[in-house]
Design a protein around this motif. Structure first.
Motif, short mmCIF file in Angstrom:
data_model
loop_
_atom_site.label_atom_id
_atom_site.label_comp_id
_atom_site.label_asym_id
_atom_site.label_seq_id
_atom_site.Cartn_x
_atom_site.Cartn_y
_atom_site.Cartn_z
N SER A 50 0.85 -1.16 0.02
CA SER A 50 0.15 -0.08 0.03
C SER A 50 0.85 1.13 -0.06
O SER A 50 0.39 2.25 -0.52
N LEU A 51 2.01 0.97 0.60
CA LEU A 51 3.18 2.14 0.54
C LEU A 51 3.79 2.38 -0.78
O LEU A 51 4.79 3.18 -1.03
N GLY A 52 3.53 1.33 -1.84
CA GLY A 52 4.37 1.37 -3.02
C GLY A 52 5.67 0.53 -2.81
O GLY A 52 6.54 0.77 -3.90
N ILE A 53 5.71 -0.41 -1.92
CA ILE A 53 6.92 -1.10 -1.88
C ILE A 53 6.69 -2.46 -2.12
O ILE A 53 5.66 -3.08 -1.69
N GLU A 54 7.31 -3.06 -3.14
CA GLU A 54 7.04 -4.35 -3.61
C GLU A 54 7.75 -5.28 -2.65
O GLU A 54 8.90 -5.23 -2.17
N VAL A 55 7.16 -6.37 -2.41
CA VAL A 55 7.54 -7.37 -1.25
C VAL A 55 8.18 -8.61 -1.94
O VAL A 55 7.11 -9.29 -2.84
N ASN A 56 9.30 -9.11 -2.13
CA ASN A 56 9.87 -10.07 -2.68
C ASN A 56 9.78 -11.39 -2.15
O ASN A 56 9.58 -12.47 -2.92
N ILE A 57 9.91 -11.47 -0.88
CA ILE A 57 9.94 -12.77 -0.10
C ILE A 57 8.86 -12.87 1.08
O ILE A 57 8.90 -11.79 1.88
N PHE A 58 8.11 -13.59 1.33
CA PHE A 58 7.25 -13.60 2.43
C PHE A 58 6.60 -15.10 2.56
O PHE A 58 6.44 -15.89 1.66
N PRO A 59 6.31 -15.86 3.69
CA PRO A 59 5.91 -17.04 3.91
C PRO A 59 4.49 -17.08 3.32
O PRO A 59 3.59 -16.17 3.59
N LYS A 60 3.76 -18.31 3.02
CA LYS A 60 2.68 -18.24 2.18
C LYS A 60 1.49 -18.45 3.30
O LYS A 60 0.63 -18.42 3.23
N SER A 61 1.96 -19.03 4.53
CA SER A 61 1.22 -19.53 5.55
C SER A 61 2.11 -19.37 6.95
O SER A 61 3.45 -19.36 6.85
N ASN A 62 1.76 -19.97 7.94
CA ASN A 62 2.53 -19.83 9.31
C ASN A 62 3.44 -18.83 9.44
O ASN A 62 4.86 -18.92 9.33
N PHE A 63 3.06 -17.83 9.62
CA PHE A 63 3.89 -16.50 9.64
C PHE A 63 4.78 -16.36 10.86
O PHE A 63 4.57 -15.60 11.84
N THR A 64 5.95 -17.29 10.85
CA THR A 64 6.68 -17.23 11.95
C THR A 64 8.32 -16.79 11.48
O THR A 64 8.61 -16.49 10.08
N SER A 65 9.11 -16.20 12.23
CA SER A 65 10.48 -16.08 11.89
C SER A 65 11.01 -17.44 11.25
O SER A 65 11.95 -17.27 10.14
N GLU A 66 10.51 -18.44 11.85
CA GLU A 66 11.13 -19.71 10.93
C GLU A 66 10.74 -20.08 9.63
O GLU A 66 11.51 -20.15 8.76
N SER A 67 9.49 -19.71 9.42
CA SER A 67 9.00 -19.93 8.08
C SER A 67 9.53 -18.75 7.15
O SER A 67 9.80 -19.07 5.86
N LEU A 68 9.62 -17.47 7.48
CA LEU A 68 10.15 -16.66 6.79
C LEU A 68 11.73 -16.87 6.39
O LEU A 68 12.15 -16.76 5.32
N TYR A 69 12.63 -17.37 7.36
CA TYR A 69 13.64 -17.76 7.09
C TYR A 69 13.91 -18.61 5.85
O TYR A 69 14.84 -18.76 5.16
N GLU A 70 13.12 -19.85 6.16
CA GLU A 70 12.91 -21.03 5.02
C GLU A 70 12.85 -20.34 3.71
O GLU A 70 13.26 -20.83 2.74
N GLU A 71 11.74 -19.07 3.57
CA GLU A 71 11.53 -18.61 2.43
C GLU A 71 13.15 -17.91 1.65
O GLU A 71 13.13 -17.88 0.79
N ILE A 72 13.68 -17.14 2.74
CA ILE A 72 14.65 -16.47 2.42
C ILE A 72 15.72 -17.59 1.78
O ILE A 72 16.48 -17.13 0.99
N LYS A 73 15.97 -18.32 2.36
CA LYS A 73 16.95 -19.59 2.27
C LYS A 73 16.98 -19.94 0.63
O LYS A 73 17.87 -20.39 -0.24
N ASN A 74 15.60 -19.82 0.22
CA ASN A 74 15.20 -20.33 -1.33
C ASN A 74 15.65 -19.23 -2.13
O ASN A 74 15.41 -19.53 -3.46
#
Length: 239
Positions: free
Chosen positions: A91-115
């Motif tokens: 909404s602020l005009g910033i594109e988000v490149n990486i985010f978990p599709k579910s289970n919104f935790t630090s662990e899930s985000l890290y797994e997405e970043i690793k990919n």
């Protein structure tokens, strides 16, 4: 059915409006207050020099943009811990490149970043004071974490005694959307000497939160939401 909403006041009001439209009785009982922290000059310089910025919550976004020009994020790769944080950045005009599709935790985000190929990148993590160090520790293994930038603090509400504790007698469900909310909920019911009846159902934002609830309220049923968004929490309550 009578839902107790425990998030900070602005986020509680959003969920309350949704419940009101469905004629579901609800009470706002904000157990946590968020206060922005002014980043130091070195934090701002580190953010500008980073290649990759990780936002750990909606609060990390709203607190940061109070203190920097949003244009500083335009050319950087962006990660967000959940869909609500992603929507806010979009909404602020910033594109988000990486985010978990579910289970919104630090662990899930890290797994997405690793990919993603971010090896050797300079990373800035935008978070709250006293927040978890998990992402910093894990990302530091393969990347250079430029800064762990604390942009807000979590606090008890300014006037705890004004909370509508008398309405807790008729509550059927209590929504807990984060570990932080649970911690402050426990502090407040202790301060106000509030007893939680065993017939009350807790609605947890994910399994990790549910496990913490069960440790503290062993006699209460806990329903587990797919994630802590308003939509997912509502679906869990109604099903």
């Amino acid at each position: 059915m009578h839902i107790l909403i425990t998030r900070q006041i602005d986020q509680s009001k959003n969920f309350s409006n949704i419940l009101d439209k469905l004629n579901i009785k609800n009470t706002i009982f904000p157990v946590i207050s968020i206060k922005s922290i002014q980043p130091g000059k070195h934090n701002i310089d580190n953010l500008k020099n980073s290649d990759f910025v990780v936002f750990t919550s909606q609060n990390s976004v709203t607190s940061l943009i109070k203190n920097i020009d949003i244009l500083n994020l335009k050319d950087k790769k962006i990660a967000a811990i959940g869909s609500s944080t992603k929507k806010l950045l979009n909404s602020l005009g910033i594109e988000v490149n990486i985010f978990p599709k579910s289970n919104f935790t630090s662990e899930s985000l890290y797994e997405e970043i690793k990919n993603n190929d971010i090896s050797g990148k300079k990373i800035a993590i935008i978070k709250g004071l006293g927040g978890r160090e998990y992402l910093k520790k894990q990302l530091s293994l393969d990347n250079h974490v430029v800064d762990d930038i604390n942009v807000y603090s979590r606090n008890l509400p300014d006037d705890i005694n004004s909370l509508p504790k008398d309405k807790l007698q008729n509550i059927s469900h209590i929504c807990i959307t984060s570990i932080d909310v649970l911690v402050y909920f426990l502090k407040i019911i202790d301060i106000l000497k509030i007893s939680i009846h065993k017939n009350i159902i807790f609605v947890a934002g994910n399994e990790k939160i549910a496990n913490k609830i069960k440790e503290n309220f062993v006699d209460n049923e806990v329903s587990i939401s797919l994630n802590p968004t308003n939509e997912a929490m509502l679906h869990t309550i109604l099903n």
